[in-house]
Design a protein around this motif. Structure first.
Motif, PDB file in Angstrom:
ATOM      1  N   THR A 110      -9.104  10.193   8.851  1.00  0.00           N
ATOM      2  CA  THR A 110      -8.777  11.102   7.755  1.00  0.00           C
ATOM      3  C   THR A 110      -8.207  12.394   8.325  1.00  0.00           C
ATOM      4  O   THR A 110      -8.807  13.008   9.218  1.00  0.00           O
ATOM      5  N   ASN A 132      -6.233   9.814   3.746  1.00  0.00           N
ATOM      6  CA  ASN A 132      -7.077   8.883   4.489  1.00  0.00           C
ATOM      7  C   ASN A 132      -6.415   7.511   4.495  1.00  0.00           C
ATOM      8  O   ASN A 132      -5.771   7.112   3.525  1.00  0.00           O
ATOM      9  N   LEU A 178     -13.583  11.051  -0.555  1.00  0.00           N
ATOM     10  CA  LEU A 178     -12.394  10.207  -0.438  1.00  0.00           C
ATOM     11  C   LEU A 178     -12.219   9.416  -1.724  1.00  0.00           C
ATOM     12  O   LEU A 178     -13.189   8.919  -2.297  1.00  0.00           O
TER      13      LEU A 178
END
Length: 210
Positions: A110, A132, A178
């Protein structure tokens, strides 16, 4: 995870006791900050499958290495490196059944662009956003199942704080979110799933700047 956090806490307290008399200094352009964190990866599951039910991935707790490069004292980029192992299931099939899909490894590098605030003394809070790319590998299906997951890109957001012990060492607390989706295929597509992983990543650790 408890052992990791306990070890980091002992190391941090020891470092603080030895080094805290040295004045803290803000990061400057060209500085590199390396941290070792203990992280918890906590999926916020969602999605669906062709047999009904809801996909679920277990939490995972691992060490993580991250590297930040400062373009200015306020602007930096951070790359995190870690890999996690999760157990996958489909829950509440037909109102209550559960299917064990076995284990899968995730490699989620990431990259975030960060803004570091410098007007709070030794406390250096920051925010970040980025991208990511998660690689799913070593899928080990339970009960002879063949399970495959698609690699995919996702967005990332971050908030954290460094507490400077001196001009090199710091303590760190970091939280990331995320937004990650993957398509799962079981036994060559006999069963398919649309899986929202969307993990929270919570980490604590020790950093060294040079």
């Amino acid at each position: 995870m408890r052992k990791i956090l306990r070890s980091l806490a002992i190391l941090a307290v020891s470092a603080g006791s030895i080094l805290s008399y040295v004045p803290a200094q803000a990061s400057e352009a060209g500085d590199i900050l390396i941290r070792l964190r203990g992280i918890g990866v906590i999926p916020d599951d969602g999605g669906n499958t062709t047999i009904g039910g809801k996909p679920n991935l277990s939490n995972s707790y691992v060490p993580e290495l991250d590297i930040s490069y400062f373009f200015t004292k306020n602007i930096a980029v951070e790359l995190i490196l870690a890999t996690t192992k999760h157990n996958a299931k489909v829950e509440n099939i037909n109102g209550g059944g559960t299917a064990d899909l076995g284990d899968v490894m995730l490699l989620p590098p990431t990259l975030t662009l960060q803004y570091h605030f410098t007007n709070f003394g030794k406390f250096k809070p920051y925010i970040g956003a980025g991208v990511n790319y998660t690689i799913f590998y070593n899928a080990d299906g339970a009960n002879g199942l063949d399970v495959d997951y698609d690699n995919n890109f996702g967005a990332a957001a971050q908030v954290g704080v460094d507490y400077e012990l001196n001009d090199a060492w710091s303590l760190n607390l970091d939280v990331k979110r995320l937004w990650l989706n993957t398509d799962a295929s079981i036994n060559g597509g006999a069963i398919k799933g649309d899986v929202d992983v969307d993990p929270w990543i919570v980490g604590v650790g020790l950093g060294y700047r040079f």
